[in-house]
Design an enzyme around this catalytic site. Sequence first.
Site, short mmCIF file in Angstrom:
data_model
loop_
_atom_site.label_atom_id
_atom_site.label_comp_id
_atom_site.label_asym_id
_atom_site.label_seq_id
_atom_site.Cartn_x
_atom_site.Cartn_y
_atom_site.Cartn_z
CG ASP A 483 34.29 12.93 51.11
OD1 ASP A 483 33.67 12.85 50.05
OD2 ASP A 483 35.02 12.02 51.56
C1 GLC Z 1 38.98 11.95 53.55
C2 GLC Z 1 38.45 11.09 52.42
C3 GLC Z 1 38.83 11.66 51.07
C4 GLC Z 1 38.49 13.11 51.00
C5 GLC Z 1 39.08 13.88 52.16
C6 GLC Z 1 38.66 15.33 52.17
O1 GLC Z 1 40.36 11.81 53.64
O2 GLC Z 1 38.91 9.77 52.52
O3 GLC Z 1 38.17 10.97 50.05
O4 GLC Z 1 38.96 13.60 49.79
O5 GLC Z 1 38.66 13.31 53.36
O6 GLC Z 1 37.33 15.49 52.50
C1 GLC Z 2 33.65 13.02 56.90
C2 GLC Z 2 35.07 13.49 57.06
C3 GLC Z 2 35.84 13.41 55.78
C4 GLC Z 2 35.66 12.05 55.17
C5 GLC Z 2 34.18 11.66 55.07
C6 GLC Z 2 34.05 10.25 54.58
O1 GLC Z 2 32.98 13.86 56.03
O2 GLC Z 2 35.14 14.81 57.54
O3 GLC Z 2 37.19 13.67 56.03
O4 GLC Z 2 36.20 12.08 53.90
O5 GLC Z 2 33.59 11.75 56.33
O6 GLC Z 2 32.75 9.91 54.31
#
Ligand code: GLC
Ligand code: GLC
Length: 812
Positions: A483
Amino acid sequence: MKFGHFDDEHREYVIETPKTPLPWINYLGSKEFFSLISNTCGGYTFYKDAKLLRLTRYRYNDVPMDINGKYFYIKDGDTVWNPGWKPTQTELDEYECRHGIGYSKFKGVKNGVRAESLAFVPVNDNCEVTRLVVTNDSSVTKNISIFSYVEWCLWNADDDSRNFQRNFSTGEVEVKGSTIYHKTEYRERRNHYAIYSVNAPITAFDTARDSFLGLYHYAADPEAVFNGKLTNSMASGWSPIAAHQLDVTLQPGESKSYVFVLGYIENPVEDKWESHNVINKKPAEAMLAKYDTDAKVDAAFAELNEQWDKLLNIYTVDSSNDKVNRMVNIWNQYQCMVTFNMSRSASYYESGIGRGMGFRDSCQDLLGFVHLIPDRARERIIDIASTQFQDGRAYHQYQPLTKKGNSDIGSGFGDDPLWLIAGTSAYIRETGDATILDEMVPFDNDMSVAETLMEHLRRSFGYVDTHRGPHNLPLIGRADWNDCLNLNCHSVQPGESFQTFGPSEGPVAESVFIGGMFVKYGNEYADLCDLKGLTDEAAKVRKSVAEMNDILLDSNAGWDGEWFVRAYDSYGNKVGGNECEEGKIFIEPQGFCVLAGVGVESGQAQQALDSVKKHLDTKYGVMILQPAYTVYHEELGEVSSYPPGYKENAGIFCHNNPWVSIAETVIGRGDRAFEVYKKTCPAYTEEISEIHRTEPYIYCQMVAGADAKFHGEGKNSWLTGTAAWTFVNISQYILGVYPTLNGLSVDPCVPADFGDFSVKRVYRGVEYDISVKQNGVQKGVKELIVDGVKVEGTVIPYDASRKTVKVEVVMG
Ligand code: GLC
Ligand code: GLC
C-alpha cells in the site's frame, strides 16, 4: 522470556501475570456480536459493525494503556481488587488468564477470596455471558461486595469520541430489577438498545458515570465502590454506565456463582414501546432467561466448544514438533477465523472506526478460512465481486453493513483485480463447487449490469493484461500489495493521503510484483477456463502468462541480475535494483514470482531466494526491503515516509514471509522454508516475548527490522493477512496437503530432520487419513498409496462415495 504457557489440551494460552509487555487480547463471538477482551479485562463490545453499533466505550492510546473494559471490583473489608488486576492494580495473591478459542477465563485470588470468571458469546446469540464464581478459601466468614462496571458507548463510536456538544445531552437509561437498559437515541430513530444484567437481586446500581467514579476519580478508584455503596443514580445525558452491587456472605469453603449478561436487543419499529417512553423489554427478558442458571450457561458453553471441535477437526497434524502441531491445529486457524470476522476493522490497533473491508485483504483472508466455512466464503466472494467495476478494477474497500464500495478511498490499486481470482480459485479447489462461476453478480452493486462471476474473473485478468507500461509489465496504479508504494502520488504536503492523492493511474509506473501475481493467478484462471470447457480462452490466457513469465525473467524488464526488480517509478526508473542507493532489493517479487514458478527452470528462482537470504534475512524474520529509505522520496510515496526499519520501510512485514517460505518449497528447500516459517511463528517467538511483546499465540502484522531501534518488536497484532498466508504455507506447502481442482495433492517439503508425520483432512465430505514416511528427505514423493493401491503422481483421486480414505506417502 515468557509470560505464560500453552495448554494445548484445552486449546488455551495461559497468561501467568497481568503485567504482559502489551495487552494480550482475545476475541469473543463468531457471527454478529463481538467482544475484544484483554488479559486484564480491558476491551469493548459491538454488534455487527465496530463503528456504527458499538455497545461499550474504549479509549485508544489511553494511559495507563488499556484502561476501559468490563470490570468486576471486589470489596473485602478495606481492600478493593479486581480479578483481572486492572483497573485498581491491587496486587493479587494469584492471577491467571486463560485465553481460549472464543472464550476467556480469569482467576484472581486475594486474602482468601477466589474469583473465577468465564466470558464468552454464545453461538447464536447477541450477548456476552460472564459467569463469576466467588469462593471463600479462608477459615472465616467473608462479607464482601461485588461490583460490575461497563461504560456505554453512544452507538456510533466515531461520533462518540468527538461530538461532545451533542453527546453530553443524549444519554438515557432505564433500570428494572437487576437489569440496566441503555436506550440512548431509542426515543427517536433507533430501534435497538443494550442491556447489562445479573441473575441475582442487587443491593444497588449506578448508571451515571460521575456518580459511580466520583467527579475527580478514575476507574482505578471509583468513589462509590470504595464507599461500599452504589448510589442508584439515573443517568441523564453525560456518560451512562452500568454498574451493579451484590452484597455477598460466604462461609468458609462456600462458593457463589453469578451470571452477568451484556446484550444487544432490536425491536420491530411498531413494537418499540411498552408504554409511553418505556421500552419494550420482552426480548431482553427472553434473552436473560436463556442464561439465568449455571446449567444453562454450561450448555451454551458446551455448544460453543462443540462448534470449534468441528471446525478444528477439518485439518489436523500430528508431528514430532509440538509448536507446529499447536499452531496448525489451534491458533493459526483460530486467527484465520478472527480475520474472517473482523477483516481489518477492530483490534487494539485498528480502532473500529477506520477501515472497512479491504478488497485484497478479504480475498487473501479467504485463503485461510475457506476450508472451515466454505458457505460463508462463497457469500464473501459474491460480496467482494459485487464491488468490482465493469472494467475489472475494484473499490479498494467496502463497508460491512451496506456492502457497498467505499468512494472515499476509491479504486486504482493495480493488484486488486487478481486477488479475486485467488479467492475464487481457492474456494473451488476446496469445495469442487464450480456453480459459483455461474452466479450473476452485479458491478458496483448495480444488478442491472450483472454478469456471471466467471465474467468478473475474466475482466479481472483482462484488466491487468491490457494495462501495461513501457516494459510490458502491469501498471501499478495507486499501489499494489504494498500500500505504501505510491509511485503516481508525488505528495509533498503533510496530511495528504498517500493512497488517494494524485492521479490513480499513470502510464509509466509498473509493478513486477503484479507480474508475479499475473503468472500465479493467470494460471489458476486458465485452469478455471478448462473446468468450464473454455479451452481456447485457457490457451490464450496461458500464452499471456508465458509472455509475462519471460518479461519477468528479462534483464531489461523484471530481472535485475541477482534478483527480481520491484517496480518502475513514474519516470521509468528502477525501484528495487542494484543501481538504487536505497531500496535495492524488495521481498515481494522474490517471494511471489518464485511461488508462481517463475525462474525455477532457469535457476533465477534460486538466485532470487539466495539474494533474499543474503540481503533481507534477520533472526526475527525477513525484511521487506534493504537498504532502508533514510530520506523521503516523493516519487516513491509512503514507503519512504516511515523511519527506517518500521512498517513498509524495511520492517519485517510478516504477511510476505510465508511467500518466501512457500517459494523455498517450490524449489524444494525444506530446511530453509521451515527456517523462514519459524522466525515469525508465535509458538517460537513466545520465548522472546519481552522483545517481541505482542501476543505469543497469534501473528502480528509487522516486526521491527534491523534498522529500527527496537529490532524484533512486533506491532499490530491479530488482524493481518499473515494468518491466512502462514496457514496456507504450513498446511499446503510445508506439510504439503494442497487442494487442487481434481482432489487433494500430497507433496510435503519439510526440513531433513522433521520426521514422520500424519495429517487428518476432511475434504469435500471425505476424511483423509494421511501418513507420511519422511526418510530424511526434504521434498519428493516416491510412493503414494491410497487405500492400499499405488497411485501415480501426488493427487489422490477424489471419490465422493468414500467416507474415509487411508493415504500412505513415502518421501524419497
Ligand atoms: C496492510 C494492508 C494490506 C497491505 C499491507 C502492505 O496490512 O491491510 O492491504 O497489503 O498493509 O502494505
Ligand atoms: C498505511 C500502512 C499500511 C496500510 C495502509 C492502509 O499505508 O502503512 O500498512 O496498508 O495504511 O491504508
